[in-house]
Design an enzyme around this catalytic site. Structure first.
Site, mmCIF file in Angstrom:
data_model
loop_
_atom_site.group_PDB
_atom_site.id
_atom_site.type_symbol
_atom_site.label_atom_id
_atom_site.label_comp_id
_atom_site.label_asym_id
_atom_site.label_seq_id
_atom_site.Cartn_x
_atom_site.Cartn_y
_atom_site.Cartn_z
ATOM 1 N N ASN A 9 0.881 -1.174 0.000
ATOM 2 C CA ASN A 9 0.000 0.000 0.000
ATOM 3 C C ASN A 9 0.914 1.218 0.000
ATOM 4 O OD1 ASN A 9 -1.726 2.088 0.518
ATOM 5 N ND2 ASN A 9 -2.312 1.414 2.581
ATOM 6 N N LYS A 11 0.202 4.217 -0.314
ATOM 7 C CA LYS A 11 -0.407 5.443 0.241
ATOM 8 C C LYS A 11 -0.090 6.619 -0.700
ATOM 9 C CE LYS A 11 -0.236 3.329 4.714
ATOM 10 N NZ LYS A 11 -0.271 3.483 6.168
ATOM 11 N N HIS A 92 -9.643 1.116 4.314
ATOM 12 C CA HIS A 92 -8.402 1.330 5.073
ATOM 13 C C HIS A 92 -8.697 2.261 6.249
ATOM 14 C CE1 HIS A 92 -4.405 2.669 6.179
ATOM 15 N NE2 HIS A 92 -3.963 1.566 5.601
ATOM 16 N N GLU A 94 -7.192 4.683 7.400
ATOM 17 C CA GLU A 94 -7.011 6.122 7.123
ATOM 18 C C GLU A 94 -8.233 6.683 6.399
ATOM 19 O OE1 GLU A 94 -3.121 5.744 5.281
ATOM 20 O OE2 GLU A 94 -2.341 5.114 7.222
ATOM 21 N N GLU A 164 -5.714 -4.943 10.265
ATOM 22 C CA GLU A 164 -4.727 -3.901 10.523
ATOM 23 C C GLU A 164 -5.088 -3.154 11.804
ATOM 24 O OE1 GLU A 164 -2.530 -2.671 6.659
ATOM 25 O OE2 GLU A 164 -4.294 -1.430 6.874
ATOM 26 N N GLY A 170 2.069 2.317 10.723
ATOM 27 C CA GLY A 170 3.006 3.426 10.576
ATOM 28 C C GLY A 170 3.636 3.886 11.882
ATOM 29 N N SER A 209 3.102 -2.008 10.406
ATOM 30 C CA SER A 209 4.542 -2.025 10.704
ATOM 31 C C SER A 209 5.217 -3.365 10.402
ATOM 32 C CB SER A 209 4.801 -1.597 12.152
ATOM 33 O OG SER A 209 4.363 -0.255 12.355
HETATM 34 P P1 PGA Z 1 2.560 0.334 7.649
HETATM 35 O O1 PGA Z 1 1.117 0.551 6.971
HETATM 36 O O2 PGA Z 1 3.110 -0.955 7.101
HETATM 37 O O3 PGA Z 1 3.357 1.532 7.224
HETATM 38 O O4 PGA Z 1 2.336 0.265 9.118
HETATM 39 C C1 PGA Z 1 0.249 -0.523 6.735
HETATM 40 C C2 PGA Z 1 -1.017 -0.017 6.090
HETATM 41 O O5 PGA Z 1 -1.515 1.036 6.469
HETATM 42 O O6 PGA Z 1 -1.569 -0.665 5.164
#
Ligand code: PGA
Length: 248
Positions: A9, A11, A92, A94, A164, A170, A209
């Site tokens: 992803n 982003k 997601h 976010e 997640e 993140g 992460s």
């Molecule tokens: P990350 O993000 O691996 O940077 O923690 C995962 C995601 O949001 O899909």
């Protein structure tokens, strides 16, 4: 055996030049390994041009639940198909937390994606506050129930679920393999109560992460079938190592 699938992803990261370098590194290194990259909309054409014929599929990070019309700024499923997308991330955290996407809207996007022949990667997961107040399973169940109510349990045979935990995204704070496995087993058990066959085949990715250094122990858990990778998907060596750990 269930297949394993790792998706990147990206982003809101990348540029034509950065993506070209990243994809050029991924292609030979992942030859023969199924993987996915979910890129920003403007780079779908680039992903299609670079990845066609490779073992890496591509997709988007969001999609409209509407088919077409006066929806300024939105992108439809048919537009994603025009650029060869196979997958699309829906729900997601976010999108849920920053853009107000409700369980119902996420379910509508999931339905639209499947109706178009796209495979939705449905994200579910609890916030830190929810985990600390002991409602992780209730939150994940509610997020899954919205989709099951809209599309039926059988629809999950044409979807991927990504667990997640929001507190692990993140932040560098990965869920421990045991914490992740517990929720993955809960998800599979919940689906199994409705349809054991669908549950057995369902690919449940872990996200939050994940990096090369912790991928192997996460991927070794019986109910973790791959990952949804944010930050580490932008670094070729990291993403390749994670995909290889999952494919083992
Ligand atoms: P990350 O993000 O691996 O940077 O923690 C995962 C995601 O949001 O899909």
């Amino acid at each position: 055996m269930r297949k394993k699938l790792v998706a990147g992803n990206w982003k809101m990261h990348g540029s034509l030049a950065e993506n070209a370098a990243l994809l050029a590194a991924l292609k030979p290194a992942l030859a023969g390994i199924d993987a996915v990259v979910c890129v920003p909309f403007p780079y779908l054409a680039q992903a299609q041009a670079e990845l066609a014929g490779s073992s890496i599929a591509w997709g988007a990070q969001n999609v409209s639940e509407q088919a077409k019309g006066a929806f300024t700024g939105e992108v439809s499923t048919s537009m994603l198909l025009d650029f060869g997308c196979k997958y699309v991330i829906v729900g997601h955290s976010e999108r849920r937390s920053l853009y107000g996407e409700t369980d119902q809207l996420v379910a509508s996007k999931y339905v639209a994606a499947q109706a178009a022949g796209l495979t939705p990667i449905l994200c579910v997961g609890e916030s830190l506050e929810e985990r600390e107040s002991g409602v992780t399973e209730a939150v994940v169940a509610r997020q899954l129930d919205a989709v099951i109510a809209a599309a039926g349990v059988n629809s999950l045979s044409k979807a991927v679920v990504a667990y997640e935990p929001v507190w692990a995204i993140g932040t560098g704070k990965t869920a421990s393999p045991e914490q992740a496995q517990a929720v993955h087993a809960f998800i599979r058990g919940k689906i199994s109560a409705l349809d054991a066959g669908v549950a057995e085949q369902l690919v449940i990715q872990y996200g939050g992460s994940v990096k090369a250094a912790n991928a192997a122990e996460l991927m070794a858990q019986p109910d973790i079938d791959g990952g949804l990778i944010g930050g580490a998907s932008l670094i070729a060596s990291e993403f390749v190592a994670i995909c290889r750990a999952a494919a083992k």
